[in-house]
Each structure stands twice: as C-alpha cells, then as structure tokens.
Scaffold this active site. Structure first.
Site, PDB file in Angstrom:
ATOM      1  N   LYS A  84      23.183  34.693 -26.272  1.00  0.00           N
ATOM      2  CA  LYS A  84      24.585  34.364 -26.510  1.00  0.00           C
ATOM      3  C   LYS A  84      24.753  33.388 -27.669  1.00  0.00           C
ATOM      4  O   LYS A  84      25.565  33.610 -28.565  1.00  0.00           O
ATOM      5  CB  LYS A  84      25.123  33.766 -25.205  1.00  0.00           C
ATOM      6  CG  LYS A  84      26.523  33.311 -25.201  1.00  0.00           C
ATOM      7  CD  LYS A  84      26.940  32.916 -23.784  1.00  0.00           C
ATOM      8  CE  LYS A  84      26.152  31.731 -23.199  1.00  0.00           C
ATOM      9  NZ  LYS A  84      26.447  30.450 -23.845  1.00  0.00           N
ATOM     10  N   ARG A  95      33.371  29.606 -17.492  1.00  0.00           N
ATOM     11  CA  ARG A  95      32.216  29.953 -16.673  1.00  0.00           C
ATOM     12  C   ARG A  95      32.561  29.998 -15.192  1.00  0.00           C
ATOM     13  O   ARG A  95      31.700  30.348 -14.382  1.00  0.00           O
ATOM     14  CB  ARG A  95      31.122  28.897 -16.861  1.00  0.00           C
ATOM     15  CG  ARG A  95      30.064  29.245 -17.899  1.00  0.00           C
ATOM     16  CD  ARG A  95      29.210  28.006 -18.070  1.00  0.00           C
ATOM     17  NE  ARG A  95      27.854  28.282 -18.457  1.00  0.00           N
ATOM     18  CZ  ARG A  95      27.361  28.015 -19.673  1.00  0.00           C
ATOM     19  NH1 ARG A  95      28.133  27.538 -20.628  1.00  0.00           N
ATOM     20  NH2 ARG A  95      26.093  28.226 -19.935  1.00  0.00           N
ATOM     21  N   ARG A 140      11.679  30.129 -25.227  1.00  0.00           N
ATOM     22  CA  ARG A 140      12.559  29.161 -25.888  1.00  0.00           C
ATOM     23  C   ARG A 140      12.182  27.741 -25.485  1.00  0.00           C
ATOM     24  O   ARG A 140      12.225  26.818 -26.301  1.00  0.00           O
ATOM     25  CB  ARG A 140      14.022  29.445 -25.515  1.00  0.00           C
ATOM     26  CG  ARG A 140      14.993  28.499 -26.198  1.00  0.00           C
ATOM     27  CD  ARG A 140      16.433  28.884 -25.923  1.00  0.00           C
ATOM     28  NE  ARG A 140      16.933  28.310 -24.696  1.00  0.00           N
ATOM     29  CZ  ARG A 140      18.135  28.559 -24.190  1.00  0.00           C
ATOM     30  NH1 ARG A 140      18.951  29.398 -24.797  1.00  0.00           N
ATOM     31  NH2 ARG A 140      18.532  27.982 -23.087  1.00  0.00           N
ATOM     32  N   ARG A 183      14.805  21.363 -25.127  1.00  0.00           N
ATOM     33  CA  ARG A 183      15.937  21.138 -24.219  1.00  0.00           C
ATOM     34  C   ARG A 183      15.420  20.720 -22.854  1.00  0.00           C
ATOM     35  O   ARG A 183      14.540  21.359 -22.306  1.00  0.00           O
ATOM     36  CB  ARG A 183      16.790  22.415 -24.092  1.00  0.00           C
ATOM     37  CG  ARG A 183      17.770  22.574 -25.213  1.00  0.00           C
ATOM     38  CD  ARG A 183      18.545  23.870 -25.135  1.00  0.00           C
ATOM     39  NE  ARG A 183      19.230  24.096 -23.875  1.00  0.00           N
ATOM     40  CZ  ARG A 183      20.221  24.973 -23.739  1.00  0.00           C
ATOM     41  NH1 ARG A 183      20.648  25.677 -24.783  1.00  0.00           N
ATOM     42  NH2 ARG A 183      20.795  25.165 -22.567  1.00  0.00           N
ATOM     43  N   ARG A 212      19.661  28.003 -13.067  1.00  0.00           N
ATOM     44  CA  ARG A 212      20.796  28.363 -13.927  1.00  0.00           C
ATOM     45  C   ARG A 212      21.148  29.842 -13.775  1.00  0.00           C
ATOM     46  O   ARG A 212      22.318  30.224 -13.837  1.00  0.00           O
ATOM     47  CB  ARG A 212      20.499  28.002 -15.390  1.00  0.00           C
ATOM     48  CG  ARG A 212      20.665  26.505 -15.631  1.00  0.00           C
ATOM     49  CD  ARG A 212      20.036  26.027 -16.920  1.00  0.00           C
ATOM     50  NE  ARG A 212      20.495  26.777 -18.078  1.00  0.00           N
ATOM     51  CZ  ARG A 212      19.741  26.996 -19.153  1.00  0.00           C
ATOM     52  NH1 ARG A 212      18.511  26.547 -19.206  1.00  0.00           N
ATOM     53  NH2 ARG A 212      20.234  27.653 -20.160  1.00  0.00           N
TER      54      ARG A 212
END
Ligand code: AMP
Length: 188
Positions: free
Chosen positions: A14, A89, A128, A134, A145
């Site tokens: 995204k 969301r 990632r 992160r 998540r």
C-alpha cells in the site's frame, strides 16, 4: 478519479503504491501512518500517545486519528485531489470521513483495495522488517496487525463495495505490475 483512498492489509504494498498513485493524480498524499511516525520522531504529545499503540500493532484510538485527519483534510493543498493512505481503518472512521468530506462539499471518487494472499504478506513484512527499522515490524506484532486488519478494517470493503466505488486490484507481482493495474483503473 481525483479523490481516492487506498486500502490493503499490512504488507500488501500500500505505502509503495500510494506514493506513485498520489503523483499520478497530482494530489496530496495523506498517510496517517506517516503522520503518526513524524509525530513520534518529533516527540510531540500526539506522538507520545500514538507510539504506545503503534508499537503493539494496535490502532490509535478513533478520536485521536479522526481529529488529526480532519485537520489535514482542511488544509488548502487537499482541495483538488487527494489520496488517503491508511485511513479510514474502522467503521467509526468511515462515518467521520463521510462527515468531514460532506462539510467540505467533497466525496470519494474511488477506493483502491490491494489483495495479496496471507502467507505472502507475512513473508513480505518479515523481509521489510530486516531493513525498515520500524519498531512494529516484529513477527508477533506483524501477526497481530493482520488479525486487527481482518476484524476492524476488512469490513470496510463491504461498505465501499455497496456504494459502488470499490476497485479490488491484484497486489501480487512487481510494484510496476501492480502500479500499472492501478493506473488502468484510475485513468479509466
Ligand atoms: P501504516 O504505516 O499505515 O501501516 O500505519 C502504522 C501504524 O499507525 C498502524 O499500525 C497504527 O498503529 C497506526 N495507524 C495508522 N493509520 C491509522 C488509522 N487510520 N487508525 C488507527 N491507527 C492508525
């Protein structure tokens, strides 16, 4: 299409697609995740609140997120074209967005939803995690998540499908391939 929203489960690509799509439509790129991260780095009051939730893979409470987005959507650069990335969301956020846009005399032209199979998603996120730095990219948080996305955010797809503005796009393949599929829909 000039006023868009892009959705997809964590790892669907995204963020990557949002950057090029915002430039395709020449619109403001409004990423709630980016705005929260900037506030966390800047150690603002908003950042302090958001960090507690983000680090655990939880959603930041609706009232905090809604107020932040309302403020952003009222800025001048948003008038002609915008891409919402990562908002709404929750169903509560959908209703608030409807209200904000109605007040502005605006509305959504389309919703782009990326679809990717769930094992591929976890793999992408773990890749990632190696480079992103992160703090919400650990396996436990990633899985959490995904669960929250399924329970809180996936129902939004039905809402936008019923409104006739949902465009589901296959998110498998290279970023270029996915980007071409999105452009074909947006420029139609
Ligand atoms: P993202 O970069 O879009 O994956 O967002 C990173 C994190 O920011 C999410 O896991 C949430 O903790 C928080 N966040 C971003 N957008 C929202 C939203 N619309 N509602 C609640 N929390 C959000």
């Amino acid at each position: 299409m000039k006023r868009l929203l892009i959705m997809g489960p964590p790892g669907a690509g995204k963020g990557t697609q949002a950057i090029s799509l915002a430039s395709t439509i020449n619109g403001a790129h409004i990423s709630t995740g980016d705005i929260f991260r900037a506030n966390v780095s800047g150690e603002t009051e908003l950042g302090k609140i958001a960090k507690r939730f983000m680090d655990n893979g939880e959603y930041v409470p609706d009232e905090v997120t809604n107020a932040m987005v309302k403020d952003r959507l009222n800025q001048d650069d948003v008038k002609e074209a915008f891409l919402l990335d990562g908002y709404p969301r929750t169903l509560d956020q959908v209703h608030t967005l409807d209200e904000i846009l109605a007040e502005l005399g605006s509305s959504l032209d389309g919703v782009i939803a990326l679809t990717v199979d769930s094992e591929e998603l976890i793999e992408r996120l773990l890749e990632r995690a190696k480079v992103s730095g992160r703090t919400d990219d650990t396996e436990v948080v990633i899985r959490h998540r995904q669960t929250i996305y399924t329970s809180e955010t996936a129902p939004l797809l039905d809402v936008y499908r019923e409104r006739g503005i949902l465009h589901e796009i296959d998110g498998m393949g290279t970023p270029e391939e996915v980007g071409a599929r999105i452009s074909a829909v947006v420029n139609r």
